[in-house]
Design a protein around this motif. Structure first.
Motif, PDB file in Angstrom:
ATOM      1  N   TYR A 321       0.824  -1.218   0.000  1.00 27.31           N
ATOM      2  CA  TYR A 321       0.000   0.000   0.000  1.00 27.31           C
ATOM      3  C   TYR A 321       0.858   1.269   0.000  1.00 27.31           C
ATOM      4  O   TYR A 321       0.543   2.238  -0.687  1.00 27.31           O
ATOM      5  CB  TYR A 321      -0.925   0.018   1.215  1.00 27.31           C
ATOM      6  CG  TYR A 321      -2.139  -0.866   1.094  1.00 27.31           C
ATOM      7  CD1 TYR A 321      -3.347  -0.384   0.593  1.00 27.31           C
ATOM      8  CD2 TYR A 321      -2.094  -2.192   1.492  1.00 27.31           C
ATOM      9  CE1 TYR A 321      -4.474  -1.194   0.494  1.00 27.31           C
ATOM     10  CE2 TYR A 321      -3.208  -3.017   1.398  1.00 27.31           C
ATOM     11  CZ  TYR A 321      -4.386  -2.509   0.893  1.00 27.31           C
ATOM     12  OH  TYR A 321      -5.498  -3.312   0.802  1.00 27.31           O
ATOM     13  N   ASP A 400      -5.276   6.494   0.348  1.00 23.17           N
ATOM     14  CA  ASP A 400      -6.573   5.909   0.006  1.00 23.17           C
ATOM     15  C   ASP A 400      -6.356   4.429  -0.289  1.00 23.17           C
ATOM     16  O   ASP A 400      -5.589   4.069  -1.204  1.00 23.17           O
ATOM     17  CB  ASP A 400      -7.155   6.617  -1.218  1.00 23.17           C
ATOM     18  CG  ASP A 400      -8.500   6.058  -1.621  1.00 23.17           C
ATOM     19  OD1 ASP A 400      -8.521   5.010  -2.314  1.00 23.17           O
ATOM     20  OD2 ASP A 400      -9.521   6.628  -1.220  1.00 23.17           O
ATOM     21  N   GLY A 402      -8.193   1.949  -1.545  1.00 22.38           N
ATOM     22  CA  GLY A 402      -8.570   1.438  -2.857  1.00 22.38           C
ATOM     23  C   GLY A 402      -7.613   1.890  -3.940  1.00 22.38           C
ATOM     24  O   GLY A 402      -7.182   1.100  -4.789  1.00 22.38           O
ATOM     25  N   GLU A 403      -7.270   3.169  -3.924  1.00 22.43           N
ATOM     26  CA  GLU A 403      -6.354   3.704  -4.931  1.00 22.43           C
ATOM     27  C   GLU A 403      -4.971   3.084  -4.801  1.00 22.43           C
ATOM     28  O   GLU A 403      -4.335   2.736  -5.804  1.00 22.43           O
ATOM     29  CB  GLU A 403      -6.279   5.225  -4.774  1.00 22.43           C
ATOM     30  CG  GLU A 403      -5.399   5.907  -5.807  1.00 22.43           C
ATOM     31  CD  GLU A 403      -5.356   7.409  -5.603  1.00 22.43           C
ATOM     32  OE1 GLU A 403      -4.274   7.997  -5.798  1.00 22.43           O
ATOM     33  OE2 GLU A 403      -6.401   7.986  -5.242  1.00 22.43           O
ATOM     34  N   ARG A 406      -4.953  -0.504  -6.172  1.00 20.44           N
ATOM     35  CA  ARG A 406      -4.944  -0.532  -7.646  1.00 20.44           C
ATOM     36  C   ARG A 406      -3.582  -0.131  -8.193  1.00 20.44           C
ATOM     37  O   ARG A 406      -3.092  -0.725  -9.167  1.00 20.44           O
ATOM     38  CB  ARG A 406      -6.047   0.388  -8.187  1.00 20.44           C
ATOM     39  CG  ARG A 406      -7.465  -0.153  -7.945  1.00 20.44           C
ATOM     40  CD  ARG A 406      -8.508   0.684  -8.677  1.00 20.44           C
ATOM     41  NE  ARG A 406      -8.622   2.028  -8.106  1.00 20.44           N
ATOM     42  CZ  ARG A 406      -9.425   2.344  -7.089  1.00 20.44           C
ATOM     43  NH1 ARG A 406     -10.178   1.407  -6.522  1.00 20.44           N
ATOM     44  NH2 ARG A 406      -9.496   3.585  -6.640  1.00 20.44           N
ATOM     45  N   ARG A 407      -2.954   0.876  -7.564  1.00 17.07           N
ATOM     46  CA  ARG A 407      -1.621   1.311  -8.013  1.00 17.07           C
ATOM     47  C   ARG A 407      -0.621   0.173  -7.892  1.00 17.07           C
ATOM     48  O   ARG A 407       0.136  -0.116  -8.834  1.00 17.07           O
ATOM     49  CB  ARG A 407      -1.157   2.503  -7.174  1.00 17.07           C
ATOM     50  CG  ARG A 407       0.262   2.960  -7.493  1.00 17.07           C
ATOM     51  CD  ARG A 407       0.753   3.999  -6.508  1.00 17.07           C
ATOM     52  NE  ARG A 407       0.805   3.487  -5.131  1.00 17.07           N
ATOM     53  CZ  ARG A 407       1.342   4.147  -4.108  1.00 17.07           C
ATOM     54  NH1 ARG A 407       1.857   5.356  -4.299  1.00 17.07           N
ATOM     55  NH2 ARG A 407       1.348   3.614  -2.907  1.00 17.07           N
TER      56      ARG A 407
END
Length: 417
Positions: A321, A400, A402-403, A406-407
């Motif tokens: 993350y 964030d 979720g972001e 995805r990254r």
């Protein structure tokens, strides 16, 4: 006279080197306070020293003597051997890069033989074939020989050396073999049957909490597995599998020593790591705005302990993350742990961080909200260590979720092609 050199084996039971030395005549035990190992946190130094103190007491109870000296092993072990006119030095084999280096230098400096006997692992880490995946490695487990008893008596000898005092800054478990044995029996009697159902609890109450004893060899993993296997059942199978994971950690570091500095799968070293000290400190101090992560890091700071599920979660958050440099985070995390075993911690971080140990490496990303709800359903653990959070929903998080997920997945997928 012979020397028994204790390193990560601060016990008398299930100790092949001790019994082999005793069969050859009088002996003295030896612990070297090695600055290369004691360059760590006060809590870990204190835990080590308290268990050295307990080992000395065990020697005394049997009439024997444990010498304690400070300095570099390749200087102090030959010096003690000369002073005692030792015929040989006996020790359990070490499988870590530093342990192998230390033993080679010490052997070269000794004027007498250094006998390195196999340590009582469930699977020897130095298998001729190098495995990168746990499951095929674990198939080498062929059962156990009975653990060796502790000597009933030891030869009398003079004692030398003081054991320093260190303030750990937090409460320590009861040190020594007797305390480890009592904890093992309590776990086997009360928690082992429910281990498959409760081992993932975030509060750690479903596990054995024996890892601080295993880390210093106060309790032999072979003896622990032997006692468990005598009982049988699904709980035993699951728990012995975790002990085999411990041996797999040593196996990996033995065959792939570079994993101490680099990802086992070198492709993932190319991730764009974030050299952000403010972000690192938020993670380290438990101030990320992510309830599970903050509760876990605060428990670790306060107690030196963390459940396996929480360890995986905070490692994933740091690596996947936040993209924090994993080597820095792993080292800082290890020094907070009372059971800060380098091989085990490296394996855990490389698995959780998707760096090559996990058979499904990069796309396993925990949902940190669901992990909290599932493994602390009544929120008792969260309330204890991060009471400002009413639930596992993030509150002003540093990233964030979720972001960030995805990254990471996009980056890892591109590297894995």
């Amino acid at each position: 006279m012979n020397l028994v050199w204790h390193r990560g084996d601060l016990r008398l039971k299930d100790h092949p080197a001790l019994l082999q030395a005793l069969s050859q005549g009088p002996l003295v035990g030896l612990v070297v306070l090695d600055p290369n190992n004691l360059r760590t946190s006060p809590r870990r130094r204190a835990w080590f020293l308290e268990n050295v103190r307990a080992l000395r007491a065990a020697y005394r109870e049997r009439g024997g003597a444990l010498w304690v000296v400070e300095g570099l092993p390749w200087e102090r072990v030959p010096e003690v051997a000369r002073r005692l006119k030792a015929k040989a030095v006996y020790a359990l084999k070490s499988y870590t890069p530093y342990g192998r280096y230390r033993d080679a230098r010490t052997e070269a400096a000794l004027g007498v033989p250094l006998h390195l006997l196999p340590a009582p692992h469930l699977i020897p880490p130095d298998l001729p074939r190098a495995y990168r995946v746990y499951t095929p490695f674990s198939r080498n487990f062929q059962g156990l020989d009975p653990p060796l008893p502790a000597p009933e008596a030891l030869p009398q000898a003079p004692e030398e050396g003081e054991i320093p005092q260190e303030d750990p800054g937090l409460p320590l478990p009861q040190p020594g073999e007797e305390a480890a044995w009592a904890r093992l029996q309590a776990f086997l009697d009360t928690r082992l049957p429910r281990y498959p159902l409760e081992r993932d609890r975030l509060d750690g109450e479903g596990g054995s909490r024996l890892s601080p004893y295993f880390a210093l060899g106060v309790l032999s993993p072979r003896e622990a597995a032997w006692e468990a296997l005598r009982r049988g059942g699904e709980g035993v199978r699951k728990w012995v599998a975790e002990l085999l994971w411990r041996d797999f950690s040593y196996h990996l570091l033995y065959h792939f020593p570079e994993m101490a500095q680099r990802a086992l799968d070198a492709r993932f070293e190319a991730l764009p790591w974030t050299e952000d000290e403010e972000l690192f400190q938020a993670w380290y101090l438990g101030k990320t705005g992510v309830p599970l992560v903050d509760a876990a890091m605060r428990e670790l700071q306060a107690t030196g302990f963390l459940s396996n599920r929480a360890r995986m979660a905070v490692a994933q958050f740091a690596v996947k993350y936040l993209l924090l440099p994993w080597q820095k985070a792993e080292e800082a995390f290890r020094h907070l742990l009372l059971d800060g075993d380098r091989a085990v911690n490296l394996q855990g971080w490389q698995w959780a961080g998707g760096l090559g140990v996990d058979a499904a490496p990069y796309f396993r990303v925990f949902n940190l909200v669901e992990q909290g709800r599932r493994h602390d359903p009544d929120g008792a653990w969260l309330r204890r260590f991060a009471p400002e959070y009413p639930s596992y929903e993030p509150k002003d998080p540093v990233v964030d979720l979720g972001e960030a997920r995805r990254r990471y997945l996009a980056l890892a997928r591109s590297l894995a092609k």
